[in-house]
Structure formats: C-alpha cells, structure tokens
Motif scaffolding. Structure first.
Motif, PDB file in Angstrom:
ATOM      1  N   UNK A   1      76.385  26.942  40.306  1.00  9.51           N
ATOM      2  CA  UNK A   1      76.550  28.114  41.266  1.00  9.51           C
ATOM      3  C   UNK A   1      76.443  28.224  42.590  1.00  9.51           C
ATOM      4  N   UNK A   2      76.053  26.866  43.190  1.00 10.51           N
ATOM      5  CA  UNK A   2      76.253  26.674  44.461  1.00 10.51           C
ATOM      6  C   UNK A   2      77.636  26.305  45.001  1.00 10.51           C
ATOM      7  N   UNK A   3      78.518  25.890  43.963  1.00 11.55           N
ATOM      8  CA  UNK A   3      79.942  25.918  44.307  1.00 11.55           C
ATOM      9  C   UNK A   3      80.661  27.191  44.518  1.00 11.55           C
TER      10      UNK A   3
ATOM     11  N   UNK B   1      73.730  41.433  41.398  1.00  8.10           N
ATOM     12  CA  UNK B   1      73.282  42.243  40.261  1.00  8.10           C
ATOM     13  C   UNK B   1      73.980  41.791  38.941  1.00  8.10           C
ATOM     14  N   UNK B   2      73.574  40.366  38.369  1.00  9.22           N
ATOM     15  CA  UNK B   2      74.212  40.020  37.197  1.00  9.22           C
ATOM     16  C   UNK B   2      73.948  40.876  35.822  1.00  9.22           C
ATOM     17  N   UNK B   3      75.000  41.282  35.231  1.00  2.11           N
ATOM     18  CA  UNK B   3      74.969  42.513  34.144  1.00  2.11           C
ATOM     19  C   UNK B   3      74.747  41.810  32.946  1.00  2.11           C
ATOM     20  N   UNK B   4      75.321  40.613  32.611  1.00  2.00           N
ATOM     21  CA  UNK B   4      75.241  40.004  31.313  1.00  2.00           C
ATOM     22  C   UNK B   4      74.034  39.177  31.207  1.00  2.00           C
ATOM     23  N   UNK B   5      73.338  39.023  29.832  1.00  4.02           N
ATOM     24  CA  UNK B   5      72.478  37.792  29.810  1.00  4.02           C
ATOM     25  C   UNK B   5      72.609  36.417  30.226  1.00  4.02           C
ATOM     26  N   UNK B   6      73.932  36.090  29.707  1.00  3.26           N
ATOM     27  CA  UNK B   6      74.398  34.795  29.984  1.00  3.26           C
ATOM     28  C   UNK B   6      74.491  34.443  31.507  1.00  3.26           C
ATOM     29  N   UNK B   7      75.200  35.371  32.175  1.00  4.33           N
ATOM     30  CA  UNK B   7      75.071  35.409  33.671  1.00  4.33           C
ATOM     31  C   UNK B   7      73.824  35.326  34.383  1.00  4.33           C
ATOM     32  N   UNK B   8      72.839  36.306  33.671  1.00  3.84           N
ATOM     33  CA  UNK B   8      71.381  36.179  34.272  1.00  3.84           C
ATOM     34  C   UNK B   8      70.961  34.752  34.096  1.00  3.84           C
ATOM     35  N   UNK B   9      71.012  34.102  32.911  1.00 12.36           N
ATOM     36  CA  UNK B   9      70.239  32.846  32.837  1.00 12.36           C
ATOM     37  C   UNK B   9      70.794  31.803  33.603  1.00 12.36           C
ATOM     38  N   UNK B  10      72.271  31.770  33.616  1.00 10.75           N
ATOM     39  CA  UNK B  10      72.832  30.808  34.712  1.00 10.75           C
ATOM     40  C   UNK B  10      72.376  30.831  35.900  1.00 10.75           C
ATOM     41  N   UNK B  11      72.211  32.002  36.552  1.00  8.63           N
ATOM     42  CA  UNK B  11      71.617  32.197  37.847  1.00  8.63           C
ATOM     43  C   UNK B  11      70.221  31.729  38.164  1.00  8.63           C
ATOM     44  N   UNK B  12      69.430  32.398  36.811  1.00  5.34           N
ATOM     45  CA  UNK B  12      67.970  31.919  36.745  1.00  5.34           C
ATOM     46  C   UNK B  12      67.824  30.289  36.791  1.00  5.34           C
ATOM     47  N   UNK B  13      68.883  29.635  36.392  1.00  6.95           N
ATOM     48  CA  UNK B  13      68.641  28.154  36.159  1.00  6.95           C
ATOM     49  C   UNK B  13      68.896  27.600  37.628  1.00  6.95           C
ATOM     50  N   UNK B  14      70.118  28.256  38.033  1.00  4.62           N
ATOM     51  CA  UNK B  14      70.627  27.647  39.638  1.00  4.62           C
ATOM     52  C   UNK B  14      69.287  27.847  40.642  1.00  4.62           C
ATOM     53  N   UNK B  15      68.723  29.079  40.482  1.00  7.48           N
ATOM     54  CA  UNK B  15      67.598  29.475  41.423  1.00  7.48           C
ATOM     55  C   UNK B  15      66.321  28.544  40.966  1.00  7.48           C
ATOM     56  N   UNK B  16      66.125  28.333  39.800  1.00  7.51           N
ATOM     57  CA  UNK B  16      64.928  27.491  39.368  1.00  7.51           C
ATOM     58  C   UNK B  16      65.181  25.979  40.200  1.00  7.51           C
ATOM     59  N   UNK B  17      66.399  25.527  39.938  1.00  4.56           N
ATOM     60  CA  UNK B  17      66.805  24.102  40.392  1.00  4.56           C
ATOM     61  C   UNK B  17      66.811  24.155  41.754  1.00  4.56           C
ATOM     62  N   UNK B  18      67.316  25.098  42.412  1.00  6.55           N
ATOM     63  CA  UNK B  18      67.068  25.419  44.051  1.00  6.55           C
ATOM     64  C   UNK B  18      65.919  25.172  44.621  1.00  6.55           C
TER      65      UNK B  18
END
Ligand SMILES: Nc1ncnc2c1ncn2[C@@H]1O[C@H](COP(=O)(O)OP(=O)(O)OP(=O)(O)O)[C@@H](O)[C@H]1O
Length: 264
Positions: free
Chosen positions: A213-215, A243-260
């Motif tokens: 998601x950085x890219x 405002x990610x709407x789908x759970x898959x998008x939310x999970x990808x963003x959460x993973x990105x933010x946790x890593x960040x």
C-alpha cells in the motif's frame, strides 16, 4: 496505437482439480485510461497476476480463460494482438525477462519487430530511438548501455531497460506486475518515481500489481482490490485510504498500517 481506454470485461480463468473446473479469476472487469495509474491489490493468491496474464494472453500451463473479452476504445481485440503493441509489460524479475545471450540493442530490435515498427526503422533510426528511451529511463549517460548483456547490469538497471523497451514499443498501456519486488529500497524508489513520471510525460495508462500500500499511496489514482479471484472494491485511491468499504480492503490497510508502525 493511440487508444485511450483499455477494458477487461468479465474475465474468468480456471484450472482443474481432477476433472472439476476450479475458478481462479472470476468475472473481473477493469477499465484503464491513458494518463492514469490503476493499482491492482490483494492478498497473495487472490488472482492479480493471473488477471494480468489473461489480459496479455500469456496464461500459465494448467490454466485457461473461461470467459471475458478485452476492448480497446470499445472494440474487441485478441490479447495476443495487444501484447507488445497496445500493451507493454514490465515484470517482477527483470533478469528472467531478458535473454542472457542477447544485448539490450538485440532486445530493442525484437521489441520493434513485435510492435510492427521495425520495417520503417533502419539501424540508424533504431539506434536513435533506443537512445531516446534509454535517456527517458535514466540510462542515457553511458553510451555503452545498448551493447551490454543482461549479466553486466544490476537488477535496477535491467528494470529500467525493460521500461525503456516498453516505451520503445510505443504501447499506450503498461502492465507492471510487482515491478519493484526484486529490488533494493533505493532502486525501488527510483523505479516508482520513473513510472510516475512516464505516466505524465508519455500519457501512459499504467496497471500496476502490488501488495504494497506504500506503492499504492505513492502512485495510484484508482485502486481495484481482489479477493479470491474477484474484484471486491474499486475506487479513487484517496477515498479508499480514508474509508475502505470491503473487509478485504480494510484488512490489507490494517496490515500495511501495522507494518508501518513497527518500522516507524
Ligand atoms: N499455473 C497454474 N495452475 C494452477 N493454479 C494456478 C496457476 N497459477 C496460479 N494459480 C493459482 O491461481 C490463484 C491466483 O494466483 P495469482 O498468481 O494470480 O495470485 P496473486 O494475487 O498474483 O498472488 P501473489 O501476490 O502471491 O503474486 C492462486 O490460488 C494460485 O495458486
């Protein structure tokens, strides 16, 4: 080719388990416009690379297109007729994309032949065209680059050379499947900046596959999210981040933010 919109419509790809068909890409529809970056994101195995392979007509053995069509400005085209002409590709591992026994100049000759522009370009015109695109990707300073073999170049140089060949084909659309994965951080940043610049200067439509998601934040105008072979959400990059709407998008963003956070 001067088309402005590339559309993948209802693309489905399958494999088989025994005699049972197993869907891998399900009814994927995507529009890509010139001058914009569309990021295709999703967890590993969600079908991003296969969808691109379907677009380019280079599906791996054991898989088959089970439906769908490709449209250029509304007119249906065969993927094989697009590849290297309207759509160029930049792949993950540049070293495997080059023939080790051929120089960059040899590869340029092949690219022009595939694009159907070799006849018009004599050797002098080809040398000039190659110089121009090597300049555009930051490889123009060393006049020896056209005569280098792949083993004489770093991964970052090879990726730049692959992008130069894509420009040489004059294809208006570029598919880049995780183009920075194999590179170190400095080379990654250089390639991402280069792609962003070329989208503007050459009015390219760029479809970039990434799980980073950085890219996405750095490059994308729009994002399409895949899960289990399907597109589950598409939208403007800024909206999707906010405002990610789908759970898959939310999970990808959460993973990105946790890593960040871990890395910060
Ligand atoms: N040649 C093949 N034969 C059978 N199944 C395949 C083949 N290639 C890919 N698949 C399967 O298709 C699905 C999608 O694969 P794909 O490589 O498109 O995923 P991806 O989203 O690009 O993953 P990654 O981010 O790890 O590259 C996966 O379940 C994968 O195992």
């Amino acid at each position: 080719m001067s088309a402005g919109t590339l559309r993948i419509e209802g693309l489905s790809i399958q494999t088989w388990r025994g005699r049972e068909p197993v869907p891998l890409v399900r009814d994927v529809t995507l529009d890509l416009h010139r001058g914009e970056v569309l990021a295709l994101v999703g967890a590993s195995g969600s079908g991003k690379s296969l969808a691109c392979a379907g677009l380019l007509g280079v599906l791996p053995p054991g898989t088959k297109a089970a439906g769908g069509r490709i449209l250029l400005d509304g007119a249906e085209v065969r993927p094989a007729a697009l590849r290297g002409r309207a759509v160029a590709s930049v792949l993950q591992a540049p070293r495997t994309a080059f023939n080790p026994l051929r120089t960059i100049r040899d590869h340029a000759g092949e690219t022009l032949a595939v694009a159907g522009i070799s006849g018009r370009a004599g050797r002098g015109a080809m040398t000039e065209a190659l110089r121009e695109v090597l300049d555009a990707v930051g490889l123009g300073e060393d006049p020896g680059v056209p005569d280098l073999y792949p083993f004489q170049m770093s991964g970052g140089m090879l990726q730049r050379a692959m992008i130069a060949l894509a420009l040489l084909s004059r294809a208006p659309f570029l598919v880049a499947d995780e183009p920075t994965t194999d590179l170190d951080l400095v080379a990654q940043a250089g390639i991402l900046d280069l792609l962003a610049r070329l989208v503007r200067t050459h009015d390219l439509g760029l479809l970039i596959v990434t799980h980073d998601f950085g890219v996405v934040a750095r490059l994308a105008d729009r994002v399409a999210v895949m899960e289990d072979g399907r597109i589950v959400e598409t939208g403007e990059a800024a909206r999707l981040f906010a405002a990610p709407a789908h759970p898959a998008t939310q999970a990808l963003l959460a993973a990105h933010r946790a890593l960040h956070e871990v890395m910060a």
